[in-house]
Design a protein around this motif. Structure first.
Motif, PDB file in Angstrom:
ATOM      1  N   THR A 242       0.809  -1.220   0.000  1.00  0.00           N
ATOM      2  CA  THR A 242       0.000   0.000   0.000  1.00  0.00           C
ATOM      3  C   THR A 242       0.842   1.269   0.000  1.00  0.00           C
ATOM      4  N   VAL A 243       2.146   1.120   0.021  1.00  0.00           N
ATOM      5  CA  VAL A 243       3.031   2.278   0.134  1.00  0.00           C
ATOM      6  C   VAL A 243       2.950   3.141  -1.131  1.00  0.00           C
ATOM      7  N   GLU A 244       3.050   4.464  -0.960  1.00  0.00           N
ATOM      8  CA  GLU A 244       2.999   5.395  -2.085  1.00  0.00           C
ATOM      9  C   GLU A 244       4.358   6.003  -2.399  1.00  0.00           C
ATOM     10  N   THR A 245       5.144   6.258  -1.384  1.00  0.00           N
ATOM     11  CA  THR A 245       6.501   6.779  -1.573  1.00  0.00           C
ATOM     12  C   THR A 245       7.470   5.976  -0.712  1.00  0.00           C
TER      13      THR A 245
ATOM     14  N   CYS B 112       3.151  -3.432  -5.744  1.00  0.00           N
ATOM     15  CA  CYS B 112       3.005  -2.116  -5.108  1.00  0.00           C
ATOM     16  C   CYS B 112       2.381  -1.148  -6.116  1.00  0.00           C
ATOM     17  N   SER B 113       1.116  -1.370  -6.420  1.00  0.00           N
ATOM     18  CA  SER B 113       0.452  -0.612  -7.471  1.00  0.00           C
ATOM     19  C   SER B 113       0.206   0.844  -7.109  1.00  0.00           C
ATOM     20  N   ALA B 114       0.299   1.194  -5.831  1.00  0.00           N
ATOM     21  CA  ALA B 114       0.094   2.580  -5.400  1.00  0.00           C
ATOM     22  C   ALA B 114       1.397   3.381  -5.382  1.00  0.00           C
ATOM     23  N   LEU B 115       2.521   2.696  -5.585  1.00  0.00           N
ATOM     24  CA  LEU B 115       3.830   3.356  -5.507  1.00  0.00           C
ATOM     25  C   LEU B 115       3.991   4.379  -6.634  1.00  0.00           C
TER      26      LEU B 115
ATOM     27  N   GLY C 203       4.288  -4.810 -11.677  1.00  0.00           N
ATOM     28  CA  GLY C 203       2.969  -4.274 -11.376  1.00  0.00           C
ATOM     29  C   GLY C 203       2.945  -2.924 -10.694  1.00  0.00           C
ATOM     30  N   CYS C 204       4.067  -2.208 -10.679  1.00  0.00           N
ATOM     31  CA  CYS C 204       4.091  -0.862 -10.084  1.00  0.00           C
ATOM     32  C   CYS C 204       3.545   0.128 -11.115  1.00  0.00           C
ATOM     33  N   SER C 205       2.265   0.022 -11.369  1.00  0.00           N
ATOM     34  CA  SER C 205       1.636   0.735 -12.478  1.00  0.00           C
ATOM     35  C   SER C 205       1.512   2.239 -12.253  1.00  0.00           C
ATOM     36  N   SER C 206       1.634   2.705 -11.007  1.00  0.00           N
ATOM     37  CA  SER C 206       1.518   4.143 -10.716  1.00  0.00           C
ATOM     38  C   SER C 206       2.858   4.856 -10.760  1.00  0.00           C
TER      39      SER C 206
ATOM     40  N   GLY D 124       2.951   3.135 -16.197  1.00  0.00           N
ATOM     41  CA  GLY D 124       3.033   4.581 -16.064  1.00  0.00           C
ATOM     42  C   GLY D 124       4.364   5.169 -16.481  1.00  0.00           C
ATOM     43  N   LEU D 125       5.387   4.330 -16.642  1.00  0.00           N
ATOM     44  CA  LEU D 125       6.712   4.813 -17.034  1.00  0.00           C
ATOM     45  C   LEU D 125       6.703   5.271 -18.488  1.00  0.00           C
TER      46      LEU D 125
END
Length: 413
Positions: free
Chosen positions: A56-59, A82-85, A104-107, A130-131
């Motif tokens: 759930t981590v964002e940063t 970590c899709s919210a990262l 899966g780090c789509s954000s 998102g990259l």
């Protein structure tokens, strides 16, 4: 019994230390996962590996040291899911990014890779959609297979000087990728017009799926079309292959769905599995008799394939080992085979007498043939099958007359 087992374990551990299979500086903490904020890590005594993170981590800011020990590796699956990262800071001490590390780090919109990084692991940035760009530092020597798999937003990438290895399908499913640039001085790879080749231009590695243009001519020196080299290049309508070509690897032209014609040179020895899979608009292909095996799926979903021009005889064709498991080459086996061909002869719609033009002579010939007039033989019945139902009848004749009238009207105009 426990003492006996302990003695055995002690002997094994001592032996590993003596023979170099075990780091004598390794502490007890090496076998235990520990936490640092949202991070989970392993301390191997001389270095630390990040092994997990809260999904759930964002940063995230990874420190250079934990427990006064240098953070050296981002381990397999460390940030997987970590899709919210959205932002991560990686210290310059990190040398390895492991398998599926950012799967899966789509954000994640951007990431600054450390200046001492040496290896980007298998599937490391899978589905980081998102990259849009990423700068690979000059320290990197290895980019493993599928490293940027499904980075659908990635538009451009530069391969730095020291990269020695790029695994198969490293840029698989990067449908927005328009160019791959190789830095000057790289001894393993080259690029031309944004297309990735090996250093001596004998193998094409990746044609960016998002590159503009409908036609592409492969460099004359190329002998190998690499694994998935033209994967999903749906915008290409024509690919001109070189005369020296010998090998087409697996998935080479997978879903090049706009390609209409393929001509293989007489030097081609092998084509790979699913090499032309999904070439749905391909109507014609020229195959040399040097091909002796057609593997499973090579022509699967080639739904428009109607004519195969083959340089060998009918007996040569029948000797080819065609793997039609699960009907995955059925469009090839059902196509019309033109033996002893020197090239592809484009069929002219309506030209049943094969004189190179469609005229009233063709309409009259079909009419006589339908009336069973003696000696009214069709040189090319498929040219008359305008209904495309594999049956010649009065409906085809009516369409031919209508087509002829339309042609005459356009000439008069």
């Amino acid at each position: 019994m426990k003492k006996i087992l302990a003695s055995i374990m002690g002997f094994v551990m001592s032996a590993m230390c003596v023979f170099g299979g075990f780091d004598s500086n390794l502490t007890v903490s090496a076998v235990k996962s520990q936490t640092y904020g949202d991070l989970t890590y392993m301390n191997y005594g001389g270095w630390i590996e990040i092994t997990d993170c809260s999904t759930t981590v964002e940063t995230v800011e990874i420190p250079e040291k934990i427990d006064n020990t240098t953070v050296r590796d981002i381990g397999d699956n460390a940030f997987s899911g970590c899709s919210a990262l959205t932002q991560i800071t990686i210290p310059d001490t990190v040398k390895t990014i492991g398998t599926n590390a950012f799967n899966g780090c789509s954000s994640l919109k951007s990431i600054e890779l450390p200046v001492r990084l040496q290896k980007i692991g298998f599937n490391a940035f899978y589905s980081c959609t998102g990259l849009s760009s990423i700068e690979i530092p000059n320290s990197v020597t290895t980019i493993e297979g599928f490293a940027f798999n499904n980075c659908s937003g990635l538009k451009m990438i530069t391969i730095p000087t020291n990269v020695e290895t790029i695994g198969n399908r490293a840029f698989y499913d990067c449908n927005s990728l328009t160019e791959i640039i190789v830095a000057d001085g790289n001894e393993s790879f080259s690029s031309k017009d944004g297309v990735l080749y090996n250093s001596d231009f004998t193998k094409i590695i990746c044609y960016p799926a998002g590159k503009s243009g409908e036609s592409y001519t492969v460099a004359d020196s190329v002998t190998i079309i690499g694994d998935a080299a033209f994967y999903n290049c749906r915008g290409l309508t024509e690919i001109v292959l070189p005369d020296k070509l010998t090998t087409i690897e697996d998935f080479a032209f997978y879903y090049c769905s706009s390609i209409q014609t393929i001509v293989l040179s007489s030097t081609v020895q092998s084509i790979g599995q699913a090499s032309f899979y999904g070439c749905t608009k391909m109507t014609d292909i020229y195959i040399p008799k040097s091909i002796t095996v057609i593997p499973v799926g090579a022509f699967s979903q080639c739904i428009s394939l109607s004519d195969v021009y083959y340089s060998g005889s009918e007996s040569d064709w029948n000797a080819i080992e065609i793997d039609n498991s699960m009907d995955m080459n059925s469009y090839l086996t059902k196509a019309s085979i033109h033996y002893n061909s020197e090239g592809i002869v484009k069929q002219i719609q309506g030209d049943v007498n094969e004189d190179g033009v469609f005229s009233i002579a063709d309409v009259l010939l079909l009419q006589k043939w339908l009336l069973a007039v003696p000696d009214a033989n069709l040189a090319n019945w498929k040219a008359a099958d305008l209904c495309q139902d594999n049956v010649l009848n009065v409906f085809d004749l009516c369409l031919m007359k209508k087509m002829l009238l339309s042609n005459l009207s356009s000439v008069d105009a």
